[in-house]
Motif scaffolding. Sequence first.
Motif, PDB file in Angstrom:
ATOM      1  N   PHE A  31     -14.052 -32.552  15.713  1.00 57.52           N
ATOM      2  CA  PHE A  31     -14.013 -32.416  14.620  1.00 57.52           C
ATOM      3  C   PHE A  31     -13.437 -33.247  13.816  1.00 57.52           C
ATOM      4  O   PHE A  31     -13.904 -33.521  12.217  1.00 57.52           O
ATOM      5  CB  PHE A  31     -14.057 -31.506  13.989  1.00 57.52           C
ATOM      6  N   ILE A  47      -2.569 -26.988  -0.344  1.00 54.23           N
ATOM      7  CA  ILE A  47      -3.510 -26.688   0.958  1.00 54.23           C
ATOM      8  C   ILE A  47      -3.027 -27.992   1.569  1.00 54.23           C
ATOM      9  O   ILE A  47      -3.216 -29.375   1.883  1.00 54.23           O
ATOM     10  CB  ILE A  47      -4.881 -26.512   1.357  1.00 54.23           C
ATOM     11  N   TYR A  64      -3.351 -28.865   7.782  1.00 57.35           N
ATOM     12  CA  TYR A  64      -3.847 -27.810   7.886  1.00 57.35           C
ATOM     13  C   TYR A  64      -5.459 -28.264   9.007  1.00 57.35           C
ATOM     14  O   TYR A  64      -5.676 -29.637   8.622  1.00 57.35           O
ATOM     15  CB  TYR A  64      -5.233 -27.429   6.966  1.00 57.35           C
ATOM     16  N   PRO A  68      -8.886 -27.084  10.296  1.00 56.03           N
ATOM     17  CA  PRO A  68      -9.690 -26.785   9.901  1.00 56.03           C
ATOM     18  C   PRO A  68     -10.401 -25.742  10.955  1.00 56.03           C
ATOM     19  O   PRO A  68     -10.711 -25.905  11.505  1.00 56.03           O
ATOM     20  CB  PRO A  68     -11.270 -28.114   9.935  1.00 56.03           C
ATOM     21  N   ALA A  69     -10.226 -24.141  10.401  1.00 52.46           N
ATOM     22  CA  ALA A  69     -10.627 -23.471  10.810  1.00 52.46           C
ATOM     23  C   ALA A  69     -10.131 -22.538  11.643  1.00 52.46           C
ATOM     24  O   ALA A  69     -10.476 -22.084  12.744  1.00 52.46           O
ATOM     25  CB  ALA A  69     -12.062 -22.906  10.848  1.00 52.46           C
ATOM     26  N   PRO A  75      -4.525 -21.217   3.774  1.00 49.50           N
ATOM     27  CA  PRO A  75      -5.908 -19.419   3.312  1.00 49.50           C
ATOM     28  C   PRO A  75      -6.280 -18.552   4.341  1.00 49.50           C
ATOM     29  O   PRO A  75      -6.321 -17.379   4.459  1.00 49.50           O
ATOM     30  CB  PRO A  75      -7.155 -20.327   3.162  1.00 49.50           C
ATOM     31  N   PHE A 118      -7.894 -12.088   4.202  1.00 47.79           N
ATOM     32  CA  PHE A 118      -8.150 -13.092   5.512  1.00 47.79           C
ATOM     33  C   PHE A 118      -7.975 -12.380   6.340  1.00 47.79           C
ATOM     34  O   PHE A 118      -9.515 -11.835   7.496  1.00 47.79           O
ATOM     35  CB  PHE A 118      -7.632 -14.284   5.153  1.00 47.79           C
ATOM     36  N   LEU A 144     -24.837 -28.310  16.477  1.00 47.75           N
ATOM     37  CA  LEU A 144     -23.584 -28.526  16.762  1.00 47.75           C
ATOM     38  C   LEU A 144     -23.721 -27.549  18.025  1.00 47.75           C
ATOM     39  O   LEU A 144     -24.559 -26.490  18.626  1.00 47.75           O
ATOM     40  CB  LEU A 144     -22.910 -27.373  16.338  1.00 47.75           C
ATOM     41  N   THR A 196     -23.284 -32.708  16.952  1.00 50.40           N
ATOM     42  CA  THR A 196     -21.774 -32.413  17.624  1.00 50.40           C
ATOM     43  C   THR A 196     -21.591 -31.455  18.917  1.00 50.40           C
ATOM     44  O   THR A 196     -22.668 -30.668  18.944  1.00 50.40           O
ATOM     45  CB  THR A 196     -20.589 -32.069  17.145  1.00 50.40           C
ATOM     46  N   VAL A 200     -18.824 -29.646  21.229  1.00 51.48           N
ATOM     47  CA  VAL A 200     -18.032 -29.130  21.604  1.00 51.48           C
ATOM     48  C   VAL A 200     -17.748 -28.892  22.877  1.00 51.48           C
ATOM     49  O   VAL A 200     -18.616 -27.863  23.777  1.00 51.48           O
ATOM     50  CB  VAL A 200     -17.713 -28.021  20.420  1.00 51.48           C
ATOM     51  N   SER A 247     -16.955 -19.862  14.561  1.00 51.41           N
ATOM     52  CA  SER A 247     -15.670 -20.589  14.559  1.00 51.41           C
ATOM     53  C   SER A 247     -15.081 -22.241  14.439  1.00 51.41           C
ATOM     54  O   SER A 247     -15.251 -22.595  13.493  1.00 51.41           O
ATOM     55  CB  SER A 247     -14.177 -19.860  15.150  1.00 51.41           C
ATOM     56  N   TYR A 248     -15.952 -22.055  15.573  1.00 46.51           N
ATOM     57  CA  TYR A 248     -16.276 -23.851  15.683  1.00 46.51           C
ATOM     58  C   TYR A 248     -16.905 -24.599  14.192  1.00 46.51           C
ATOM     59  O   TYR A 248     -17.165 -25.373  13.730  1.00 46.51           O
ATOM     60  CB  TYR A 248     -16.983 -24.219  16.576  1.00 46.51           C
ATOM     61  N   LEU A 308     -17.210 -23.752  11.408  1.00 47.38           N
ATOM     62  CA  LEU A 308     -17.134 -23.213  10.468  1.00 47.38           C
ATOM     63  C   LEU A 308     -15.922 -24.383  10.383  1.00 47.38           C
ATOM     64  O   LEU A 308     -15.864 -25.199   8.764  1.00 47.38           O
ATOM     65  CB  LEU A 308     -15.768 -22.281  10.301  1.00 47.38           C
ATOM     66  N   ALA A 309     -15.396 -24.908  11.405  1.00 53.51           N
ATOM     67  CA  ALA A 309     -14.340 -26.173  11.453  1.00 53.51           C
ATOM     68  C   ALA A 309     -15.618 -27.349  11.143  1.00 53.51           C
ATOM     69  O   ALA A 309     -14.642 -28.343  10.396  1.00 53.51           O
ATOM     70  CB  ALA A 309     -13.771 -26.111  12.724  1.00 53.51           C
ATOM     71  N   CYS A 310     -16.974 -27.505  11.559  1.00 59.54           N
ATOM     72  CA  CYS A 310     -17.884 -28.441  11.658  1.00 59.54           C
ATOM     73  C   CYS A 310     -17.493 -28.412  10.477  1.00 59.54           C
ATOM     74  O   CYS A 310     -18.094 -29.526   9.635  1.00 59.54           O
ATOM     75  CB  CYS A 310     -18.824 -28.380  12.694  1.00 59.54           C
ATOM     76  N   GLU A 341     -16.614 -27.518   7.887  1.00 65.24           N
ATOM     77  CA  GLU A 341     -15.131 -28.504   6.609  1.00 65.24           C
ATOM     78  C   GLU A 341     -15.369 -29.525   6.110  1.00 65.24           C
ATOM     79  O   GLU A 341     -14.912 -30.335   5.489  1.00 65.24           O
ATOM     80  CB  GLU A 341     -14.274 -26.914   7.000  1.00 65.24           C
ATOM     81  N   VAL A 342     -15.157 -30.493   8.073  1.00 64.88           N
ATOM     82  CA  VAL A 342     -14.719 -31.357   7.809  1.00 64.88           C
ATOM     83  C   VAL A 342     -16.193 -31.830   7.028  1.00 64.88           C
ATOM     84  O   VAL A 342     -16.293 -32.973   6.834  1.00 64.88           O
ATOM     85  CB  VAL A 342     -14.647 -31.450   9.525  1.00 64.88           C
ATOM     86  N   ALA A 356     -15.577 -15.626   6.925  1.00 61.84           N
ATOM     87  CA  ALA A 356     -15.336 -16.519   6.387  1.00 61.84           C
ATOM     88  C   ALA A 356     -14.650 -17.535   5.245  1.00 61.84           C
ATOM     89  O   ALA A 356     -13.995 -18.771   4.914  1.00 61.84           O
ATOM     90  CB  ALA A 356     -16.196 -17.983   6.854  1.00 61.84           C
ATOM     91  N   GLY A 392     -11.130 -17.255   4.511  1.00 58.75           N
ATOM     92  CA  GLY A 392      -9.920 -18.311   5.812  1.00 58.75           C
ATOM     93  C   GLY A 392     -10.822 -19.776   5.509  1.00 58.75           C
ATOM     94  O   GLY A 392      -9.532 -20.809   6.036  1.00 58.75           O
ATOM     95  N   VAL A 393     -11.644 -20.086   4.778  1.00 60.81           N
ATOM     96  CA  VAL A 393     -11.457 -21.303   5.114  1.00 60.81           C
ATOM     97  C   VAL A 393     -11.477 -22.389   4.224  1.00 60.81           C
ATOM     98  O   VAL A 393     -12.066 -21.444   2.761  1.00 60.81           O
ATOM     99  CB  VAL A 393     -13.538 -21.941   5.417  1.00 60.81           C
ATOM    100  N   ALA A 394     -10.625 -23.627   3.896  1.00 60.08           N
ATOM    101  CA  ALA A 394      -9.440 -24.030   3.127  1.00 60.08           C
ATOM    102  C   ALA A 394     -10.717 -24.187   1.787  1.00 60.08           C
ATOM    103  O   ALA A 394     -10.271 -24.043   0.934  1.00 60.08           O
ATOM    104  CB  ALA A 394      -9.114 -25.297   3.056  1.00 60.08           C
ATOM    105  N   GLU A 396     -10.830 -22.527  -1.489  1.00 66.75           N
ATOM    106  CA  GLU A 396     -10.561 -23.710  -3.490  1.00 66.75           C
ATOM    107  C   GLU A 396     -12.049 -23.039  -4.420  1.00 66.75           C
ATOM    108  O   GLU A 396     -11.882 -23.540  -5.145  1.00 66.75           O
ATOM    109  CB  GLU A 396     -10.683 -24.904  -2.647  1.00 66.75           C
TER     110      GLU A 396
END
Lengths: 235, 235
Positions: free
Chosen positions: A73, A97, A101, A103-104, A138, A144, B36, B64, B66, B111-112, B114-116, B118-119, B152, B155-157, B161
């Motif tokens: 990612f 942040i 950090y 992500p997740a 966060p 959370f 994903l 993507t 993983v 959870s993955y 969420l990372a995806c 966010e990026v 989520a 917990g996700v920046a 924000e």
Amino acid sequence: MANSMKKTAIILLSGGLDSTTVLAIAKAQGFALHALSFDYGQRHAIELEAAKRVAASMGVERHTIVPMDLRVFGGSSLTADIAVPKHDSVAEMDVGIPITYVPARNIIFLSYALACAEVAGAGDIFLGVNAIDYSGYPDCRPDFIAAFEQMANKGVAAAVEGNMPIKLHTPLITMSKAEIIKEGLRLGVDYGQTHSCYDPAPNGEACGQCDSCLLRAKGFEEAGTIDPVIKIKEA
Amino acid sequence: MANSMKKTAIILLSGGLDSTTVLAIAKAQGFALHALSFDYGQRHAIELEAAKRVAASMGVERHTIVPMDLRVFGGSSLTADIAVPKHDSVAEMDVGIPITYVPARNIIFLSYALACAEVAGAGDIFLGVNAIDYSGYPDCRPDFIAAFEQMANKGVAAAVEGNMPIKLHTPLITMSKAEIIKEGLRLGVDYGQTHSCYDPAPNGEACGQCDSCLLRAKGFEEAGTIDPVIKIKEA
């Protein structure tokens, strides 16, 4: 009491100061210890060596190391090839942040902990999140953690069936770094085995200038004791 | 409208019937598609090939994949070396949580995602969970999905924000398999590219007797059409 009679807890163990203290706390509460670490292509594999040292010396019954690749990612200096920020003191650290950090990351780690908990039949999960020294993340905050626990109790089969509620234990969440260190020392933690630096030398020596080193050094100073690991460079 | 002007959505894509239909729905709603998939040491890597085929043919902008290893935890016939249950009809299938349940799998996958998300800067996540045909999986139910979304957003920046709320889209959650198939056909899905079997032959041919094959066959039958993939063995 034989270990086989104890209730097992899953402990997220990075090999750093916080998670090692959490391991000692779970042990002191009488849990059999199942440590869970992640080999996530981070450039500080030295941290994983610390996790193995800590697990071996603190009576962990099982240590599961999950290989994963968060680099797929991109996005953080802990996994990608961008510079770790360096400062001379905590006061100079960035607010908000942090660039470190991932992500997740805690969400992903906790999700694996749920898989581990379900297979091990152990609903107690300990993690060393802290909302005080590092409130920029966060996924370290109490609301959370509460939301994750709620989600887990709706999504994990053993929890939904009612025979294994998931409980997240975050004993450090409102403690200062100094309080964490004092508690760990009281429980006999050897902090010389732990590793905190985001940017260690190839021989494993801490840099003394990244956010993690600075917070750790400040904590030892405020706890009135000497860090066996980090030597802060004189300003 | 150029694709670069579209809002991007993350779609969990297994290459099966449900996730492929979800991909078509996200596309029809005007999203640019970021698929994903997970290469999780399952013995049906054939499924991953289906995911790649589907992504390539349906205009996915980014796919993507993983790598992950759920075998480290053991516990399910989809990843471990135990037999997939076989039956002659849906009526004979086991009730309750199926043996094919992988501990916390949807939680880990999400959870993955969420990372995806966010990026990629994309808070819309589509997944093909279904609470009707397969209600044995707790992590397919609406209350779990709602709880995950809440977690989520704490917990996700980017969500915390306030500039990228996380929204889980589960368009299939209350649809029958027949309704899913009809909707997919209406949107032009080529189900010949998808793969559903838990226990395919080495050449990729579906077994026709695992839970997944039976549910799929029943769905096509009820939709009044022919499955281009699965030939159910005559009883």
